[in-house]
Design a protein around this motif. Structure first.
Motif, PDB file in Angstrom:
ATOM      1  N   PHE A  63     -28.834  44.394  20.200  1.00 17.48           N
ATOM      2  CA  PHE A  63     -28.692  45.454  21.203  1.00 17.48           C
ATOM      3  C   PHE A  63     -29.954  46.294  21.243  1.00 17.48           C
ATOM      4  CE2 PHE A  63     -27.854  47.532  17.378  1.00 17.48           C
ATOM      5  CZ  PHE A  63     -27.415  48.846  17.489  1.00 17.48           C
ATOM      6  N   SER A  64     -29.997  47.234  22.194  1.00 15.72           N
ATOM      7  CA  SER A  64     -31.216  48.017  22.407  1.00 15.72           C
ATOM      8  C   SER A  64     -30.940  49.498  22.140  1.00 15.72           C
ATOM      9  CB  SER A  64     -31.707  47.833  23.844  1.00 15.72           C
ATOM     10  OG  SER A  64     -30.766  48.426  24.739  1.00 15.72           O
ATOM     11  N   SER A  65     -32.018  50.299  22.255  1.00 11.57           N
ATOM     12  CA  SER A  65     -31.860  51.744  22.073  1.00 11.57           C
ATOM     13  C   SER A  65     -30.945  52.331  23.150  1.00 11.57           C
ATOM     14  CB  SER A  65     -33.221  52.438  22.104  1.00 11.57           C
ATOM     15  OG  SER A  65     -33.864  52.229  23.358  1.00 11.57           O
ATOM     16  N   ALA A  66     -30.947  51.754  24.337  1.00 16.46           N
ATOM     17  CA  ALA A  66     -30.068  52.236  25.414  1.00 16.46           C
ATOM     18  C   ALA A  66     -28.601  52.042  25.031  1.00 16.46           C
ATOM     19  CB  ALA A  66     -30.374  51.503  26.719  1.00 16.46           C
ATOM     20  N   ASP A  67     -28.306  50.861  24.407  1.00 16.58           N
ATOM     21  CA  ASP A  67     -26.924  50.621  23.951  1.00 16.58           C
ATOM     22  C   ASP A  67     -26.543  51.606  22.843  1.00 16.58           C
ATOM     23  OD1 ASP A  67     -26.712  48.396  25.670  1.00 16.58           O
ATOM     24  OD2 ASP A  67     -27.681  47.105  24.161  1.00 16.58           O
ATOM     25  N   ALA A  68     -27.470  51.862  21.924  1.00 19.27           N
ATOM     26  CA  ALA A  68     -27.206  52.793  20.822  1.00 19.27           C
ATOM     27  C   ALA A  68     -26.955  54.210  21.359  1.00 19.27           C
ATOM     28  CB  ALA A  68     -28.376  52.793  19.843  1.00 19.27           C
ATOM     29  N   LEU A  69     -27.792  54.609  22.329  1.00 16.33           N
ATOM     30  CA  LEU A  69     -27.614  55.931  22.935  1.00 16.33           C
ATOM     31  C   LEU A  69     -26.223  56.073  23.548  1.00 16.33           C
ATOM     32  CD1 LEU A  69     -31.009  56.730  24.690  1.00 16.33           C
ATOM     33  CD2 LEU A  69     -29.727  58.284  23.221  1.00 16.33           C
TER      34      LEU A  69
END
Length: 564
Positions: A63-69
């Motif tokens: 996953f990406s930082s956007a998913d984490a956010l």
């Protein structure tokens, strides 16, 4: 922060995560951490623990930082998120900030990490302090600061909800208005701290008796409101009795001195016939007053058909109007002539009227309420101040009036230790001739507390004022008191005067009052002189002055200024 930071790191590289932690610790930030590298692990970590900080890599296989956010904003929206990446374009960085990241840091520039984290922790602390302040303000707006019970305004919201349910579902509820009996004694004897402690203890006691299902409020002073939901009349009375028993069994101790405590309670039933919140509270207050009138530990259920409660309701309505009139200076002075029967002398009696929504109200409508709710002294103060001010204006306008102005006083004013000083202050402020003012009280008031009355009259006369005994003759046994009460004028009760031509006994009483007063060196005034025949008879008897509608009706005092 007085504990280790709780840091959640989203990164597929354990070495990179350790590098971040080492950088934080090197900057003096002690921390505990957990590393996750897929959405499910991050979701589980966010649900299980509260995190002070989330640091996420931008690109990870799962996953990406956007998913984490997105996951952080759903689970812990107040937790700051910092994006750390080896390579990130300006567009992606801007998009991350817009999506909720607090900052982004390049992995080759980790020296920025500690300052950014410290900044975010300060901002979180400020947000938390602001939130706590808002919560405290919200709490204080709904709660009494002394007892921590809900306050009157919040209690009214609960009452409104109860009224709505009664109207919509035909439910029955009850309001208990609990008024402590001994609070003033304890407060006066031991001080405000003792009174405050008693209120806190009784509040907790009531809360414990009624349980979690119902609510209790401190309504003000030593009064508590209890709202019993889904409660019939029998249950309400039973709960009131239970509260009384608990309060009476409570032993309040202050400075090793025990005090007995009791209460009176007014009960109002809330059903589909109930009006609005203010009406319910007014009825409960009224029932509580009625219970108190009966003595200690009484319970009174409000009943529209109860004549005493109906009268009290009307008087409470007038009491509210009187308080408003005092605040808004909505009283008016009238004067009525007192004419000489042996000479051309003219004096005046000041009479008070009240303005209510532009209409003039006679004293017979509001004085009983003022007496019952201890407002007479406030009215007396207003009358004295206004009367002295009027006399001063007359003097300033060179009005050539040599007569005397009569001012009625209530019994409560004679018993008020500060009232005499207020009269003295008015005399000093307006600088009027004291011998132009004659205060008067009724015979029954004078006899009811003859020592206090005599002392007050003596003090008043030492200032140069005159004093009259009003409504004299009601109690013939009071003739002997004329020796003890130092007055200058005796006003013969109008009840005898108005019927003296048709009733020989009344005629004899008027004659006796006049004769005895003259023997004591007093001037006499006959009240309720309604026609010229009575006036002529009084003149034959040798009465000095006459007052009544047959002489002249009362009129506004400003007419006196115009006439002069």
């Amino acid at each position: 922060m007085d504990r280790d930071l709780n840091v959640l790191i989203a990164d597929d590289s354990e070495d990179d995560a350790l590098l971040l932690i080492r950088e934080l610790r090197k900057g003096g930030l002690l921390c505990q951490f957990e590393r996750v590298d897929d959405p499910e692990a991050m979701r589980r970590a966010l649900n299980l623990s509260k995190w002070d900080l989330v640091v996420t890599d931008h690109n990870m296989p799962s996953f990406s930082s956007a998913d984490a956010l997105q996951l952080v904003k759903l689970a812990q929206p107040e937790t700051p998120v910092i994006v750390v990446s080896g390579t990130i374009s300006d567009d992606v960085a801007v998009h991350s900030m817009k999506s909720g990241a607090q900052d982004y840091i390049m992995k080759d520039n980790l020296s920025r990490l500690v300052p950014v984290v410290e900044r975010e922790l300060r901002e979180v602390a400020q947000r938390d302090a602001h939130l706590q302040a808002q919560q405290k303000i919200a709490y204080l707006s709904h709660h009494d600061t002394l007892t921590n019970l809900i306050n009157r305004e919040q209690f009214k919201n609960y009452l409104q909800t109860a009224l709505d349910s009664a109207h919509q579902t035909q439910a029955q509820h009850a309001l208990l208005y609990v008024d402590l009996d001994q609070f003033k004694i304890i407060n006066d004897a031991c001080g405000h701290q003792a009174g405050d402690e008693l209120l806190k203890q009784i509040g907790e006691l009531i809360k414990g008796v009624i349980g979690e299902r119902d609510c209790v409020s401190r309504m003000g002073g030593d009064e508590f409101g209890v709202l019993l939901t889904d409660c019939n009349p029998q249950e309400a009375c039973a709960m009131a009795a239970k509260l009384h028993k608990s309060i009476e069994q409570h032993r309040f101790v202050w400075s090793e001195q025990p005090f007995m405590v009791s209460a009176c309670t007014g009960i109002v039933l809330i059903d589909n016939s109930s009006m609005d919140v203010e009406e319910v509270l007014s009825s409960a207050d009224m029932a509580s007053y009625a219970a108190k009138d009966k003595g200690q530990s009484f319970i009174q259920v409000y009943d529209l058909n109860n004549q005493d409660l109906t009268l009290r309701k009307e008087q409470m309505r007038w009491a509210s109007k009187i308080r408003r009139a005092l605040d808004e200076n909505a009283f008016v002075l009238y004067k009525q002539p007192i004419v000489g029967l042996k000479s051309d002398a003219v004096h005046y009696e000041f009479l008070v009227r009240m303005l209510d929504e532009g209409e003039l109200v006679a004293p017979g409508l509001f004085i009983p309420a003022a007496e019952r709710f201890n407002l007479m002294t406030s009215i007396d103060r207003w009358v004295v101040d206004s009367a002295f001010s009027f006399v001063r204006r007359c003097i300033d306008k060179k009005a050539n009036f040599k007569g005397v102005y009569f001012i009625n006083l209530s019994g409560s004013s004679l018993n008020d230790e500060t009232f005499f000083e207020s009269v003295r202050e008015c005399k000093r402020r307006y600088d009027i001739p004291a011998n132009q003012i004659c205060f008067e009280i009724t015979e029954t008031t004078a006899i009811s507390n003859i020592e206090a009355t005599s002392a007050f009259i003596s003090d008043i006369r030492e200032l140069g004022f005159l004093f009259a005994l009003d409504d004299f003759g009601v109690g013939m046994s009071s003739f002997a008191y004329l020796k003890a009460i130092p007055v200058d004028v005796l006003k013969i009760d109008g009840g005898f005067v108005r019927s003296m031509l048709s009733d020989p006994m009344d005629l004899a009483i008027v004659d006796a009052c006049n004769t005895i007063a003259h023997s004591a060196g007093l001037k006499t005034v006959a009240e309720f002189v309604e026609n010229s025949e009575i006036e002529d008879k009084l003149r034959i008897l040798g009465v000095d002055f006459a007052q009544g509608y047959g002489i002249s009706k009362p009129g506004p005092i400003e007419d006196e200024l115009l006439e002069n």
